[in-house]
Design an enzyme around this catalytic site. Structure first.
Site, short mmCIF file in Angstrom:
data_model
loop_
_atom_site.label_atom_id
_atom_site.label_comp_id
_atom_site.label_asym_id
_atom_site.label_seq_id
_atom_site.Cartn_x
_atom_site.Cartn_y
_atom_site.Cartn_z
N HIS A 64 -7.35 -90.94 -85.20
CA HIS A 64 -6.77 -89.99 -86.17
C HIS A 64 -5.90 -90.70 -87.21
O HIS A 64 -4.86 -90.20 -87.60
CB HIS A 64 -5.97 -88.89 -85.46
CG HIS A 64 -6.79 -88.05 -84.55
ND1 HIS A 64 -7.50 -86.94 -84.97
CD2 HIS A 64 -7.05 -88.15 -83.22
CE1 HIS A 64 -8.15 -86.40 -83.95
NE2 HIS A 64 -7.91 -87.12 -82.87
N ASN A 136 -8.26 -80.06 -82.01
CA ASN A 136 -9.35 -80.53 -82.87
C ASN A 136 -10.04 -79.34 -83.50
O ASN A 136 -9.76 -78.18 -83.15
CB ASN A 136 -10.39 -81.30 -82.03
CG ASN A 136 -9.97 -82.75 -81.77
OD1 ASN A 136 -9.24 -83.35 -82.55
ND2 ASN A 136 -10.44 -83.29 -80.68
#
Ligand code: NDP
Length: 516
Positions: A64, A136
């Site tokens: 990320h 997510n």
């Protein structure tokens, strides 16, 4: 006067200073002996400028790494007090929130639109301390045990020798890890290339728990449904945009908020009574599974609105540190093993990446007083003053209070310490829910794109025997999809009663599936 803010210079911009606030002599010339002479080492202004520049970066997140963020609020619109006593979930309550969206595998400069899951991390600055949901844009994940997480991420990153990403490596990991099938189906659908961050849903993915004022416990899954509507790029559009504007998602979010767009998501939760978990048809804590809506219908809780852009990207987006360990009273964990792994891992990575006092930075600091016996370390900014530094103490220092703390337990059968797969529930397998998605949720067009996306991905420097494994893997999800993938890969040896893949590949994938 000491700097350019002095009234005598009110018509000039402020003077450049050193980091100690002393006026700097020049923004253009270093100190030299004559016009062509050597640079003097004691030109501390220039030397310190170089030193600071060399230290500008903190390590990027291993996963990320490329993210974009925005501020906003969460407002509770429905009464869910029968399920939770959490103060920030009381009807009418408004809580400030910071959200960070991200890609997973790419590095800081990576194009936003490349096929990847997207991170959907939220920090709620509640009256009981920070509550973080680190989700997510997909409701499931590739693996169900944290011991496989690092290997999974390595397979999505770069090869050790060439420094290149490798689809061969990705399919190798996935086809040897059949529990990935549900998430890979979503990733290979057009939801793997969302149009913008505003047009995607966010999911806690994990199961968490809630407790109400009577002490009654529930299992809960959080779903943030985009009010803008779920919209995706096709593979072709995403690829084109990667070249046209690598920062497309970052730019879109920022522009939408700057234009007053205030993107919004509706929080829905699925609630499972505590006792249902033991013999529910799927293991409810397995991160590769959803709870079908027919079993546990979504209940609306409130709305998440993003309405303010960060004023400083580094301070607010890069230095933001989210952790699923941040739970407040009324909320808790579950026996999801991936969640337990993340409870350790997220805080740990921020200690390494930002430093031991990362929670003192304004973006991470709770909006309530912190009374902790943790002290000192690098870059401590808030000091306790004349407070006791240990507990218990007789100097009136803070005392832990189980009644006010968020610990939420669950019964555990006694057992022997060991390395186990999850308990099997009646319908647990690696491929069933992926097959349901393909056959019962996707439209014909979705399926057509799914096949095209798989074929494109598995054609890109993927060896022949690996392509056979790809076909065998999809045969377990859905034979029709596998047959079409086989045709797309030019491997239509479909006369086999076991499906279109080679017998060897089919045997390997089967052997890895549902291993105890
Ligand atoms: P439902 O028909 O009630 O719901 C289907 C869900 O699938 C909707 O939430 C929809 O999201 C979502 N969806 C649509 N297209 C895709 C896609 N390409 N990738 C991922 N999700 C998609 O079905 P069930 O609850 O009975 O579940 C059936 C299957 O739907 C599951 O096996 C799972 O694969 C998938 N799914 C289920 C979710 C759940 O929590 N139950 C959540 C997400 C997916 P939207 O409303 O935004 O269009």
């Amino acid at each position: 006067m000491s700097n350019g803010d002095a009234p005598a210079h009110a018509d000039r911009p402020p003077a450049t200073t050193t980091d100690s606030g002393i006026p700097a002599p020049s923004d253009e010339y270093s100190l030299t002996v004559g016009p062509s002479g050597p640079i003097a080492l004691h030109d501390h202004y220039v030397v310190q400028k170089m030193q600071h520049f060399n230290r500008e970066r903190v390590p990027e997140r291993v996963v990320h790494a490329k993210g974009s963020g925005a501020h906003g609020f969460f407002e509770v619109t429905e009464d869910v007090s029968q399920f939770t006593k959490a103060g920030f979930l009381a009807i009418g309550k408004r809580t400030p929130v910071f959200a960070r969206f991200s890609t997973v595998a790419g590095e800081q400069g990576f194009p936003d639109t490349v096929r990847d899951p997207r991170g959907f991390a939220l920090k709620f600055y509640t009256d009981d301390g920070n509550f973080d949901l680190v989700g997510n844009n997909t409701p499931v994940f590739f693996v169900r045990d944290p011991s496989k997480f690092q290997d999974f991420i390595h397979s999505q990153k770069r090869l050790a020798d060439t420094g290149m990403r490798s689809n061969q490596m990705q399919w190798d990991f996935w086809t040897l890890s059949p529990e990935s099938a549900h998430q890979v189906t979503i990733l290979m659908s057009d939801r793997g290339t969302p149009r913008t961050y505003r047009h995607m849903n966010g999911y806690s993915s994990h199961t968490y728990s809630w407790v109400n004022t009577d002490g009654e416990r529930f299992w809960v899954k959080y779903h943030f449904k985009t009010v803008q509507g779920a919209e995706n790029f096709t593979d072709e559009q995403a690829g084109a945009m990667a070249g046209e504007d690598p920062d497309f998602h970052r730019r879109d979010l920022r522009q939408a908020i700057a234009d007053g767009g205030s993107p919004e998501w509706r929080l829905e939760v699925q609630i499972m009574p505590f006792a249902d978990a033991a013999d529910y048809r799927f293991n409810p804590f397995d991160l590769t599974k959803v709870w079908p809506h027919g079993d546990y219908p979504p209940i609306t809780v409130g709305r998440l609105v993003l309405d303010r852009n960060p004023a400083n990207f580094f301070a607010e987006v890069e230095q933001a540190g989210f952790s699923p360990a941040n739970l407040v009273p009324g909320t808790g964990l579950s026996p999801d093993k991936m969640l337990m792994g993340r409870i350790f891992s997220y805080h740990d990575t921020h200690l390494h990446r930002i430093g031991p006092n990362y929670e003192q930075l304004p973006i991470n600091a709770p909006r309530v007083p912190v009374h902790s016996y943790n002290k000192d370390a690098q870059m401590t900014y808030h000091h306790s003053g004349a407070q006791p530094v240990y507990a218990p103490n007789s100097a009136g220092g803070p005392q832990a209070d189980a009644e006010r703390a968020p610990d939420l337990g669950w019964p555990v059968e006694s057992g022997e310490l060991g390395r186990y797969a999850y308990d099997k529930h009646a319908e647990d397998d690696d491929f069933g829910q992926a097959g349901t998605l393909v056959r019962e949720v996707m439209s014909d067009l979705d399926r057509e794109h799914l096949v095209a996306n798989i074929v494109a991905h598995a054609s890109d420097e993927v060896a022949d025997d690996m392509q056979q494994r790809v076909i065998a893997y999809w045969a377990k999800v859905d034979p029709q999809i596998a047959a079409e993938v086989a045709v797309g890969l030019g491997k239509d040896n479909g006369a086999s009663p076991d499906g279109p893949a080679s017998a060897e590949a089919a045997a390997l994938v089967s052997a890895r599936a549902n291993r105890a």
